[in-house]
Motif scaffolding. Structure first.
Motif, mmCIF file in Angstrom:
data_model
loop_
_atom_site.group_PDB
_atom_site.id
_atom_site.type_symbol
_atom_site.label_atom_id
_atom_site.label_comp_id
_atom_site.label_asym_id
_atom_site.label_seq_id
_atom_site.Cartn_x
_atom_site.Cartn_y
_atom_site.Cartn_z
ATOM 1 N N SER A 143 0.853 -1.184 0.000
ATOM 2 C CA SER A 143 0.000 0.000 0.000
ATOM 3 C C SER A 143 0.889 1.233 0.000
ATOM 4 N N TRP A 144 0.342 2.321 -0.534
ATOM 5 C CA TRP A 144 1.117 3.549 -0.639
ATOM 6 C C TRP A 144 0.229 4.763 -0.365
ATOM 7 N N ILE A 145 0.822 5.804 0.209
ATOM 8 C CA ILE A 145 0.178 7.107 0.244
ATOM 9 C C ILE A 145 0.726 7.880 -0.942
ATOM 10 N N VAL A 146 -0.168 8.255 -1.853
ATOM 11 C CA VAL A 146 0.232 8.854 -3.132
ATOM 12 C C VAL A 146 -0.266 10.288 -3.212
ATOM 13 N N ASP A 147 0.623 11.181 -3.640
ATOM 14 C CA ASP A 147 0.245 12.574 -3.869
ATOM 15 C C ASP A 147 -0.224 12.706 -5.320
ATOM 16 N N PHE A 148 -1.539 12.738 -5.511
ATOM 17 C CA PHE A 148 -2.095 12.808 -6.860
ATOM 18 C C PHE A 148 -1.937 14.204 -7.471
ATOM 19 N N GLY A 149 -1.541 15.161 -6.652
ATOM 20 C CA GLY A 149 -1.345 16.518 -7.164
ATOM 21 C C GLY A 149 0.033 16.730 -7.759
#
Length: 281
Positions: free
Chosen positions: A216-222
């Motif tokens: 799992s990952w925390i992704v910065d979509f910005g």
């Protein structure tokens, strides 16, 4: 989970009182059904769970009181929602299928449909049917809210805070990120992820939680200006996380679980930058 029988006549009276209606037809008009439907509820001594749910979201009345007549001091402090009646019911029913199943799994802390099915004594085939038909299982949603204490508004619609009383200091210590799942290369929204606020304090609001099997990952979509590091990218519409290194000639070195290769930056679509990684051991 409660298996108690609801007294439909008494429950209907409570619903009418909360709404301020004097007749059954007023309720029927409010939720957009034929008046005979209400009469049939009483004949069968049953009221659809979606009606209790809508009344709770419409008025703020305690759902346990609406169903069983307990907690006489149930709150009716007023609506917190702009939508009412049929519009609110439509929103609830549109939140069915995979989305509401995901929220129920999160509420119980389960990772598989089988765990939920075992608890509820419901077959996997039935749960799969909910997903296939985009069905909203109102009775199960109500039971889950009573069982776990999560917000019925969030469980039913995905709106608002998952934890009841989100203004409390305890709840303020948690962050909620939009959750996505990578399944066969498809990136699908799958509910919300609740975590300790310390995990996201330094991260922008554009971040979301992405899961795939054991990682799992925390992704910065910005952030989509591709540079060196770990990124969520799409190759011919197939999504996955790769380690990226920029090389001369507007090219990149791409390293993933299946191997590595080189390509032009324009050959891929950058979806977001990985800010944190969570993996099973």
């Amino acid at each position: 989970m409660s298996k108690r029988t609801i007294d439909a006549v008494a429950a209907l009276e409570r619903i009418l009182v909360v709404y301020g209606f004097k007749q059954q037809k007023d309720l029927a008009e409010h939720i957009g059904i034929h008046g005979n439907n209400v009469s049939s509820w009483l004949a069968r001594n049953t009221i659809p769970s979606s009606v209790f749910l809508e009344c709770h979201l419409d008025t703020g009345a305690d759902i346990h009181w609406l169903m069983y007549g307990e907690f006489a001091n149930a709150s009716c402090e007023g609506r917190k929602h702009k939508l009412r009646g049929k519009a609110l019911l439509d929103l609830i029913l549109e939140s069915g299928g995979k989305a509401v199943l995901r929220r129920m799994l999160d509420a119980y802390g389960f990772t598989t449909q089988k765990e939920l099915g075992d608890l509820l004594e419901i077959s996997s085939a039935t749960i799969s049917t909910w997903i296939r038909r985009d069905f909203f299982p109102g009775d199960i949603v109500v039971a889950c809210a009573l069982d776990t204490g999560v917000s019925l508004e969030w469980l039913a619609t995905g709106k608002g805070a998952p934890l009841v009383g989100s203004s409390d200091t305890h709840v303020a210590n948690y962050s909620v990120l939009k959750k996505f799942s990578i399944i066969s290369g498809s990136l699908d929204e799958s509910g919300e992820w609740i975590c300790d606020k310390s995990l996201t304090e330094s991260l922008p609001a554009s971040c979301g939680f992405v899961e795939k099997i054991s990682s799992s990952w925390i992704v910065d979509f910005g952030q989509t200006n591709l540079g060196n590091g770990r990124w969520l990218i799409s190759i011919d519409g197939i999504h996955d996380v790769y380690n990226i290194a920029r090389i001369p000639g507007n090219k990149i070195q791409v390293v993933g679980d299946a191997g590595e290769f080189q390509c032009l930056v324009t050959d891929i679509v950058c979806v977001g930058k990985v800010r944190k990684t969570v993996e099973d051991n």
